[in-house]
Design a protein around this motif. Structure first.
Motif, mmCIF file in Angstrom:
data_model
loop_
_atom_site.group_PDB
_atom_site.id
_atom_site.type_symbol
_atom_site.label_atom_id
_atom_site.label_comp_id
_atom_site.label_asym_id
_atom_site.label_seq_id
_atom_site.Cartn_x
_atom_site.Cartn_y
_atom_site.Cartn_z
ATOM 1 N N ARG A 23 0.855 -1.187 0.000
ATOM 2 C CA ARG A 23 0.000 0.000 0.000
ATOM 3 C C ARG A 23 0.892 1.240 0.000
ATOM 4 O O ARG A 23 1.756 1.377 0.870
ATOM 5 C CB ARG A 23 -0.920 0.013 1.218
ATOM 6 C CG ARG A 23 -1.988 -1.077 1.180
ATOM 7 C CD ARG A 23 -2.909 -0.999 2.389
ATOM 8 N NE ARG A 23 -3.992 -1.963 2.299
ATOM 9 C CZ ARG A 23 -3.900 -3.226 2.680
ATOM 10 N NH1 ARG A 23 -2.755 -3.673 3.187
ATOM 11 N NH2 ARG A 23 -4.922 -4.050 2.562
ATOM 12 N N ARG A 62 -4.475 -1.204 -8.083
ATOM 13 C CA ARG A 62 -5.765 -0.604 -7.769
ATOM 14 C C ARG A 62 -5.587 0.687 -6.997
ATOM 15 O O ARG A 62 -4.898 0.721 -5.973
ATOM 16 C CB ARG A 62 -6.616 -1.578 -6.950
ATOM 17 C CG ARG A 62 -8.051 -1.113 -6.742
ATOM 18 C CD ARG A 62 -8.843 -2.169 -6.025
ATOM 19 N NE ARG A 62 -8.444 -2.316 -4.643
ATOM 20 C CZ ARG A 62 -8.869 -3.292 -3.844
ATOM 21 N NH1 ARG A 62 -9.662 -4.229 -4.320
ATOM 22 N NH2 ARG A 62 -8.484 -3.349 -2.592
ATOM 23 N N THR A 63 -6.178 1.768 -7.506
ATOM 24 C CA THR A 63 -6.175 3.021 -6.751
ATOM 25 C C THR A 63 -7.254 2.936 -5.676
ATOM 26 O O THR A 63 -8.309 2.321 -5.878
ATOM 27 C CB THR A 63 -6.443 4.224 -7.675
ATOM 28 O OG1 THR A 63 -7.673 4.016 -8.373
ATOM 29 C CG2 THR A 63 -5.313 4.388 -8.681
ATOM 30 N N GLU A 64 -7.007 3.573 -4.518
ATOM 31 C CA GLU A 64 -7.905 3.400 -3.387
ATOM 32 C C GLU A 64 -8.470 4.693 -2.829
ATOM 33 O O GLU A 64 -9.587 4.733 -2.356
ATOM 34 C CB GLU A 64 -7.191 2.650 -2.252
ATOM 35 C CG GLU A 64 -6.862 1.209 -2.603
ATOM 36 C CD GLU A 64 -6.457 0.400 -1.391
ATOM 37 O OE1 GLU A 64 -5.711 0.941 -0.556
ATOM 38 O OE2 GLU A 64 -6.890 -0.761 -1.283
ATOM 39 N N ASP A 65 -7.718 5.778 -2.867
ATOM 40 C CA ASP A 65 -8.178 6.988 -2.196
ATOM 41 C C ASP A 65 -7.518 8.205 -2.841
ATOM 42 O O ASP A 65 -6.339 8.158 -3.214
ATOM 43 C CB ASP A 65 -7.826 6.921 -0.703
ATOM 44 C CG ASP A 65 -8.462 8.047 0.096
ATOM 45 O OD1 ASP A 65 -9.465 8.607 -0.384
ATOM 46 O OD2 ASP A 65 -7.962 8.354 1.182
ATOM 47 N N ARG A 89 -2.902 0.434 -4.236
ATOM 48 C CA ARG A 89 -2.561 -0.873 -3.656
ATOM 49 C C ARG A 89 -2.090 -1.794 -4.771
ATOM 50 O O ARG A 89 -2.723 -1.895 -5.828
ATOM 51 C CB ARG A 89 -3.790 -1.455 -2.963
ATOM 52 C CG ARG A 89 -3.695 -2.940 -2.632
ATOM 53 C CD ARG A 89 -4.941 -3.412 -1.943
ATOM 54 N NE ARG A 89 -5.010 -4.864 -1.916
ATOM 55 C CZ ARG A 89 -5.717 -5.560 -1.042
ATOM 56 N NH1 ARG A 89 -6.413 -4.942 -0.132
ATOM 57 N NH2 ARG A 89 -5.737 -6.871 -1.082
#
Length: 206
Positions: A23, A62-65, A89
């Motif tokens: 992350r 994967r983008t998260e925020d 992530r």
């Protein structure tokens, strides 16, 4: 309702972690919102492309925020700029490549890169989940048999089974070196990881 006994059993199936979850985030500062967001987006795209170039497939990136907040002067009164960030992530399936991927991310994002966490995990295969459920059922059956024996009765047919959601326990240990060791490969110690299940079973009594 006929006489019955209801027991909750717990089971675990231990697996060797075979994945690394990384992350990270890219954080950029600028005088205005648009510039901060653009710089953060561009550096994040470069970091994700670097991960792709090092074998991290599309579904594993994967983008998260995403967020932005103002920066104030030393007195806390005047806005002097903005900080934008984007978190992502990565799932790294070849654990020997962790150090190389980190090095590539740092090269692409520069000082804007921050690593929020690195951990080992394992995929919850249907076989592993089923093994944990079976262990939970056997635990419940052993408890119910003991209770029935103490009461001088015999277990009858199963009347109800209610399953909990399988969970994955904490791996141990995680890494043999700190996450800031960017050069070369980073050795990872697998340890074990437990996939656990909870099952509540109701038996009739004979």
């Amino acid at each position: 309702m006929s006489e019955h006994v209801e027991v909750t059993g717990h089971g675990a199936h231990h697996v060797v972690p075979d994945l690394v979850i990384l992350r990270a985030r890219v954080q950029c500062e600028a005088r205005d919102v648009a510039s901060a967001l653009t710089e953060s987006s561009n550096r994040t795209a470069a970091a994700l492309q670097a991960a792709a170039d090092h074998g991290v497939e599309g579904p594993d990136r994967r983008t998260e925020d995403v967020g932005i907040h103002p920066r104030h002067d030393t007195e806390g009164r005047k806005v002097v700029g903005y900080t934008a960030y984007q978190a992502f992530r990565l799932t790294i399936r070849d654990t020997s490549r962790v150090g190389d991927v980190l090095q590539a991310l740092a090269g692409a994002a520069g000082d804007a890169l921050g690593v929020d966490g690195i951990e080992m995990t394992a995929e919850q295969t249907p076989e592993a989940v089923e093994a944990s459920r079976q262990a939970a059922f056997e635990d419940a059956h052993a408890r119910a048999t003991q209770y029935a024996r103490l009461a001088g009765v015999t277990l009858g047919p199963v009347l109800m089974i209610r399953e909990g959601v399988p969970e994955t326990g904490t791996p141990r240990p995680m890494f043999a070196r700190s996450a800031d060791a960017l050069a070369g490969s980073m050795p990872v110690e697998a340890g074990t990881r437990a996939i656990t299940s909870t099952v509540t079973v109701r038996w009739g009594l004979a």
